[in-house]
Design a protein around this motif. Sequence first.
Motif, short mmCIF file in Angstrom:
data_model
loop_
_atom_site.label_atom_id
_atom_site.label_comp_id
_atom_site.label_asym_id
_atom_site.label_seq_id
_atom_site.Cartn_x
_atom_site.Cartn_y
_atom_site.Cartn_z
N GLU A 64 35.15 38.74 -17.52
CA GLU A 64 33.71 39.07 -17.60
C GLU A 64 33.20 38.83 -19.01
OE1 GLU A 64 31.74 39.98 -15.26
OE2 GLU A 64 33.05 40.63 -13.61
N ALA A 68 30.21 36.52 -20.52
CA ALA A 68 29.15 37.08 -21.36
C ALA A 68 29.06 36.33 -22.69
CB ALA A 68 29.40 38.56 -21.61
N GLY A 70 29.51 33.17 -23.03
CA GLY A 70 28.97 31.82 -22.89
C GLY A 70 29.72 30.85 -22.01
N ASP A 72 30.71 28.82 -18.76
CA ASP A 72 30.03 28.55 -17.50
C ASP A 72 30.89 29.01 -16.32
OD1 ASP A 72 27.83 27.16 -18.65
OD2 ASP A 72 29.19 25.50 -19.05
N THR A 182 26.01 37.07 -25.06
CA THR A 182 24.62 36.60 -25.03
C THR A 182 23.72 37.53 -24.23
OG1 THR A 182 25.10 35.36 -23.04
CG2 THR A 182 25.30 34.17 -25.14
N GLY A 183 24.34 38.45 -23.48
CA GLY A 183 23.53 39.29 -22.61
C GLY A 183 23.31 38.65 -21.24
N GLU A 184 23.63 37.34 -21.15
CA GLU A 184 23.53 36.66 -19.85
C GLU A 184 24.93 36.31 -19.43
OE1 GLU A 184 21.22 33.13 -20.33
OE2 GLU A 184 19.74 34.23 -21.50
N ALA A 185 25.24 36.54 -18.17
CA ALA A 185 26.57 36.18 -17.69
C ALA A 185 26.42 35.67 -16.27
CB ALA A 185 27.51 37.39 -17.76
N ASP A 186 25.81 34.48 -16.14
CA ASP A 186 25.54 34.02 -14.78
C ASP A 186 26.53 32.96 -14.30
OD1 ASP A 186 24.65 32.22 -16.53
OD2 ASP A 186 22.54 32.26 -15.91
#
Length: 337
Positions: A64, A68, A70, A72, A182-186
């Motif tokens: 995880e 988070a 970076g 992909d 980054t706060g994004e973990a898509d």
Amino acid sequence: MSDDNGSGIDVDEYDDVWVFIEEHAGEVMPVSWELLEEGRTLAEKLGDELVALVIGEDVDEIAEEALARGADRVLVADDPVFEPYRADPYGEQFRAMVEAYKPSIALIGGTHTGRDFAGRVAVPAHAGLTADVTEIDVDDDGLLQARRPAFGGDVLATILCEEHRPQMATIRPGVFEAAEPTGEADGEIVAADVVVEEADCISEVLEREVGDTADITEAERIVAVGHGVEGDLEPARELAEALDAELAASRAAVDEGWIDGARQVGQTGKTVRPDLYVAVGISGAIQHLEGMNKSGTVIAINNDPNAPIFEHADYGIVGDLFEVCPDLADRLEGDLQ
Ligand code: FAD
């Protein structure tokens, strides 16, 4: 690039930039996040995906975190056989994943672990492996340019691997900034097939003996000694204790046998980037500067006002280190009481 270049490998079948996330008992080696940051730059230049590879036991949180920070995609091989680290299961698992997923580039931290197992992947996979790399980039053809000191550090060699895949490199810790969350973990986490069983392993860990484990690449404060200490480390050690700093050294001090080689800073030693670097009796040769010029605040203590180190220091103290170090240590300890 040709489909078949005589190596039997179609290089066009390989893509993505892999970064090996090294962990031991749940603790990630910081070089992994440094490589993730640099891997992101390569992946963007190539238009490839950045893939983090996690091998270990109970590593969900680490996977995880890699997203988070970076990645992909994260490929995970999770099994008790991988804890504690052993070269044979790691090497075999990594090799099998290379065969299954065909990465173009694979970056591994140049730690004891990374150096230990990388060859076990590169040889059976017929990959190109460059060790102890200090700079990476990609050229106009999309080939990895792996740069490393060669001929004892006299030149910086750029090594390309045109005909084999993956293009592998073990990279020195401390040379890149770490990727931050980054706060994004898509991205996605993919469970890879675990191909190793305990019964296949040829080694067993019976006992661990820990030696001088100081990792100067992770130190926030460093007091480094040079030839000027003339074999007497005590004044610098006192100062290091007062600053809660790690001791490090120039090559001259290491060559004299005054301090362990694992603590050498410079072109043929380690690259460090502490917040504070105190150079004690170090002249400031270019090969030394190369290992510490990303430090935060640099303080130089030297009795020669013309020593080159002063040109690279934020604060310079011209004086005898045998007087200056104890004096500074006393003042610091006085302040702290
Ligand atoms: P010196 O150059 O001898 O400097 C000692 C300093 O101590 C002097 O400036 C002197 O004024 C000062 N001094 C003496 N007495 C006192 C005192 N009482 N109080 C205060 N100051 C005092 N070097 C590295 O460090 N790391 C490397 O990785 C590295 N790789 C190299 C690779 C190659 C291929 C080559 C050719 C060289 C490499 N070197 C490396 C060696 C480098 O060129 C220098 O020789 C070395 O850094 C010098 O170490 P030094 O500053 O401790 O010693």
